[in-house]
Design a protein around this motif. Structure first.
Motif, PDB file in Angstrom:
ATOM      1  N   ILE A 127       0.848  -1.198   0.000  1.00 23.09           N
ATOM      2  CA  ILE A 127       0.000   0.000   0.000  1.00 23.09           C
ATOM      3  C   ILE A 127       0.882   1.245   0.000  1.00 23.09           C
ATOM      4  O   ILE A 127       1.699   1.441   0.909  1.00 23.09           O
ATOM      5  N   THR A 128       0.681   2.076  -1.014  1.00 24.64           N
ATOM      6  CA  THR A 128       1.471   3.303  -1.084  1.00 24.64           C
ATOM      7  C   THR A 128       0.592   4.559  -0.958  1.00 24.64           C
ATOM      8  O   THR A 128       1.084   5.611  -0.584  1.00 24.64           O
ATOM      9  N   ASP A 129      -0.697   4.412  -1.247  1.00 27.21           N
ATOM     10  CA  ASP A 129      -1.590   5.578  -1.210  1.00 27.21           C
ATOM     11  C   ASP A 129      -3.058   5.117  -1.160  1.00 27.21           C
ATOM     12  O   ASP A 129      -3.332   3.911  -1.112  1.00 27.21           O
ATOM     13  N   ALA A 130      -3.969   6.100  -1.183  1.00 32.48           N
ATOM     14  CA  ALA A 130      -5.392   5.781  -1.064  1.00 32.48           C
ATOM     15  C   ALA A 130      -5.862   4.882  -2.212  1.00 32.48           C
ATOM     16  O   ALA A 130      -6.687   3.973  -2.011  1.00 32.48           O
ATOM     17  N   ILE A 137      -8.388  -3.437  -1.060  1.00 33.05           N
ATOM     18  CA  ILE A 137      -9.623  -3.798  -0.348  1.00 33.05           C
ATOM     19  C   ILE A 137     -10.558  -4.565  -1.297  1.00 33.05           C
ATOM     20  O   ILE A 137     -11.254  -5.491  -0.891  1.00 33.05           O
ATOM     21  N   GLU A 138     -10.542  -4.185  -2.581  1.00 36.72           N
ATOM     22  CA  GLU A 138     -11.336  -4.902  -3.594  1.00 36.72           C
ATOM     23  C   GLU A 138     -10.938  -6.376  -3.647  1.00 36.72           C
ATOM     24  O   GLU A 138     -11.794  -7.253  -3.679  1.00 36.72           O
ATOM     25  N   THR A 139      -9.639  -6.662  -3.666  1.00 38.43           N
ATOM     26  CA  THR A 139      -9.186  -8.049  -3.840  1.00 38.43           C
ATOM     27  C   THR A 139      -9.126  -8.816  -2.519  1.00 38.43           C
ATOM     28  O   THR A 139      -9.552  -9.962  -2.450  1.00 38.43           O
ATOM     29  N   ILE A 140      -8.611  -8.167  -1.459  1.00 32.11           N
ATOM     30  CA  ILE A 140      -8.429  -8.879  -0.179  1.00 32.11           C
ATOM     31  C   ILE A 140      -9.702  -8.848   0.648  1.00 32.11           C
ATOM     32  O   ILE A 140     -10.017  -9.804   1.353  1.00 32.11           O
ATOM     33  N   GLY A 141     -10.445  -7.768   0.538  1.00 32.19           N
ATOM     34  CA  GLY A 141     -11.704  -7.635   1.276  1.00 32.19           C
ATOM     35  C   GLY A 141     -11.483  -7.157   2.704  1.00 32.19           C
ATOM     36  O   GLY A 141     -10.385  -6.828   3.117  1.00 32.19           O
ATOM     37  N   THR A 142     -12.590  -7.158   3.476  1.00 37.97           N
ATOM     38  CA  THR A 142     -12.523  -6.812   4.898  1.00 37.97           C
ATOM     39  C   THR A 142     -13.217  -7.939   5.661  1.00 37.97           C
ATOM     40  O   THR A 142     -14.042  -8.644   5.064  1.00 37.97           O
ATOM     41  N   ALA A 170      -7.555   4.394   8.547  1.00 37.59           N
ATOM     42  CA  ALA A 170      -6.431   3.446   8.633  1.00 37.59           C
ATOM     43  C   ALA A 170      -5.192   4.036   7.967  1.00 37.59           C
ATOM     44  O   ALA A 170      -4.091   3.952   8.512  1.00 37.59           O
ATOM     45  N   LEU A 171      -5.393   4.661   6.817  1.00 40.15           N
ATOM     46  CA  LEU A 171      -4.260   5.272   6.103  1.00 40.15           C
ATOM     47  C   LEU A 171      -3.669   6.417   6.939  1.00 40.15           C
ATOM     48  O   LEU A 171      -2.443   6.560   7.039  1.00 40.15           O
ATOM     49  N   ALA A 172      -4.548   7.198   7.566  1.00 32.59           N
ATOM     50  CA  ALA A 172      -4.077   8.299   8.424  1.00 32.59           C
ATOM     51  C   ALA A 172      -3.261   7.736   9.595  1.00 32.59           C
ATOM     52  O   ALA A 172      -2.248   8.317   9.994  1.00 32.59           O
ATOM     53  N   MET A 174      -1.283   5.350   9.592  1.00 30.42           N
ATOM     54  CA  MET A 174       0.070   4.971   9.161  1.00 30.42           C
ATOM     55  C   MET A 174       1.002   6.178   9.117  1.00 30.42           C
ATOM     56  O   MET A 174       2.215   6.024   8.971  1.00 30.42           O
ATOM     57  N   ALA A 175       0.442   7.380   9.218  1.00 31.33           N
ATOM     58  CA  ALA A 175       1.216   8.635   9.239  1.00 31.33           C
ATOM     59  C   ALA A 175       2.244   8.704   8.108  1.00 31.33           C
ATOM     60  O   ALA A 175       3.393   9.108   8.309  1.00 31.33           O
ATOM     61  N   GLY A 176       1.822   8.270   6.929  1.00 30.15           N
ATOM     62  CA  GLY A 176       2.690   8.398   5.750  1.00 30.15           C
ATOM     63  C   GLY A 176       3.705   7.273   5.598  1.00 30.15           C
ATOM     64  O   GLY A 176       4.443   7.232   4.609  1.00 30.15           O
ATOM     65  N   ALA A 177       3.771   6.350   6.561  1.00 34.11           N
ATOM     66  CA  ALA A 177       4.755   5.252   6.459  1.00 34.11           C
ATOM     67  C   ALA A 177       4.281   4.229   5.425  1.00 34.11           C
ATOM     68  O   ALA A 177       3.084   3.962   5.310  1.00 34.11           O
ATOM     69  N   PRO A 178       5.213   3.624   4.655  1.00 31.11           N
ATOM     70  CA  PRO A 178       4.837   2.554   3.728  1.00 31.11           C
ATOM     71  C   PRO A 178       4.150   1.429   4.501  1.00 31.11           C
ATOM     72  O   PRO A 178       4.529   1.124   5.636  1.00 31.11           O
ATOM     73  N   ALA A 179       3.135   0.810   3.882  1.00 33.45           N
ATOM     74  CA  ALA A 179       2.313  -0.154   4.629  1.00 33.45           C
ATOM     75  C   ALA A 179       1.943  -1.356   3.765  1.00 33.45           C
ATOM     76  O   ALA A 179       2.133  -1.333   2.546  1.00 33.45           O
ATOM     77  N   ILE A 180       1.449  -2.400   4.436  1.00 28.51           N
ATOM     78  CA  ILE A 180       0.824  -3.487   3.684  1.00 28.51           C
ATOM     79  C   ILE A 180      -0.568  -3.739   4.272  1.00 28.51           C
ATOM     80  O   ILE A 180      -0.801  -3.531   5.467  1.00 28.51           O
TER      81      ILE A 180
END
Ligand code: AMP
Length: 356
Positions: A127-130, A137-142, A170-172, A174-180
């Motif tokens: 995950i790099t951005d919105a 979320i489309e592929t992995i789901g919730t 959730a993205l907020a 992460m405070a800009g950190a790269p995420a998965i």
């Protein structure tokens, strides 16, 4: 054949917390000295080490002097800056190796490595951005979990998504950190395998332990785990595959989720592990001695379990229970000598021998 490090040699340990402390004790039982490198003042390992260097990982002169004063280098935590490793490795060998650190420092690299080995992981996406989050979320789901790729521990740097509506928050988080993004695994049990590999490629794994977390922090490890024999074997075998693939030397903790009929690898830690503390009183050779043996080029010891054990972490005010625990003959206390008690701080642990 590897030449074993002679007794009287010095083992350098990066990090002076409780893991470094217990490694130091194990090293001294084998006749080694230890030298701790730790940026913080008064490290718990300092009480039981031959020497301590107090300096930041950016201090090249201190790193060089430390590396020159030891015969081999190991570490108690995985987030060591690459620049420090470059300086140290030019002077003395580091075990476990750089590849083990590279793979385990970043959740994306780690999950990719595990999947490439053919091991089951939670579904994951970079995950790099919105936009990439919306696509994932489309592929992995919730439900799913967004985690920072680096520097997450004890449940920190994580944000759970119950639905796509939680994406922005959730993205907020992460405070800009790269995420998965990881798919949520509906597990029945969390277990871990602590395994060791020697410089000659000998592998020894401890029985899997069953882990219970509270507030994201390990609370108890129970051995034996409530795990069918077939999955016990699978757990040990998959740990061996990971060690071999990395040409690993030392002890590793492999955390697993148990689902019906399958083990899913959550993460690997290239070091001695909190969920392996039970081995101090459940086995002839504990994880700390096993790690020292491996990095010193010695043969591994016998890691078979002679007792059932429940390990409980003593966190924060749990220290108030120490006088009572000390009266209980079935409890082996391991206290870290930390002077300041804080909520959530690991102050010690107790190994309760359940049967002999
Ligand atoms: P971690 O920092 O990855 O070890 O995660 C901390 C804890 O969060 C784990 O011990 C699990 O209890 C939970 N957890 C992490 N990832 C997942 C997942 N993909 N599915 C379900 N629970 C998870």
């Amino acid at each position: 054949m590897t030449t074993p490090l002679p007794t009287g040699s010095t083992i350098g340990i990066l990090g002076g917390g409780q893991l470094g402390r217990m490694l130091s004790v194990a090293a001294s039982r084998l006749g080694f000295k230890t030298h701790i490198f730790e940026p913080g003042a008064n490290p718990p390992a300092g009480d039981v080490a031959h020497a301590v260097t107090t300096a930041p990982y950016e201090d090249a002169a201190a790193l060089k002097a430390f590396a020159a004063s030891v015969d081999v280098i190991t570490y108690e935590f995985e987030n060591i800056p690459t620049s420090a490793l470059d300086i140290l490795e030019a002077i003395n060998p580091i075990h476990p190796n750089r590849e083990a650190l590279r793979v385990s420092q970043d959740r994306l690299t780690e999950k990719t490595f595990l999947a490439d080995l053919g091991l089951a992981t939670a579904p994951f996406a970079d995950i790099t951005d919105a936009a990439s989050l919306a696509e994932a979320i489309e592929t992995i789901g919730t439900p799913s979990i967004l985690k920072t790729r680096r520097f997450g521990y004890d449940g920190k740097g994580q944000s759970r998504l119950k639905s796509a509506n939680d994406a922005e928050q959730a993205l907020a988080d992460m405070a800009g950190a790269p995420a998965i993004l990881e798919g949520f695994v509906d597990f029945s049990l969390e277990v871990s395998v602590i395994a060791a590999r020697s410089q000659d490629g000998q592998v020894s794994a401890y029985d899997p332990g069953e882990n219970v977390h509270k507030d994201g922090i390990l609370s108890t490890t129970t051995v034996p785990a409530k795990l069918p024999a077939r999955l016990q074997t699978d757990a040990v075998l998959l740990a061996g595959r990971i060690l071999n693939a990395l040409d690993y030397v030392g002890v590793m903790g492999v955390e697993l989720f148990v689902t019906p009929g399958q083990l899913i690898v959550n993460e690997i830690a290239p070091r001695v592990h909190n969920s392996g503390h039970w081995t101090q009183n459940g086995c002839a050779i504990c994880q700390f001695e096993q790690h020292i043996r491996a990095v010193a080029g010695w043969p591994l010891g016998d890691g078979s379990r002679h007792s059932d054990v429940v390990m409980e972490n003593l966190i924060g005010d749990d220290m108030d229970r120490v006088p009572d625990l000390a009266k209980d003959g079935s409890c082996a206390l391991h206290l870290y000598g930390k002077t300041e008690t804080k909520p959530g701080r690991k102050m010690g642990h107790v190994n309760r021998i359940v049967s002999a």
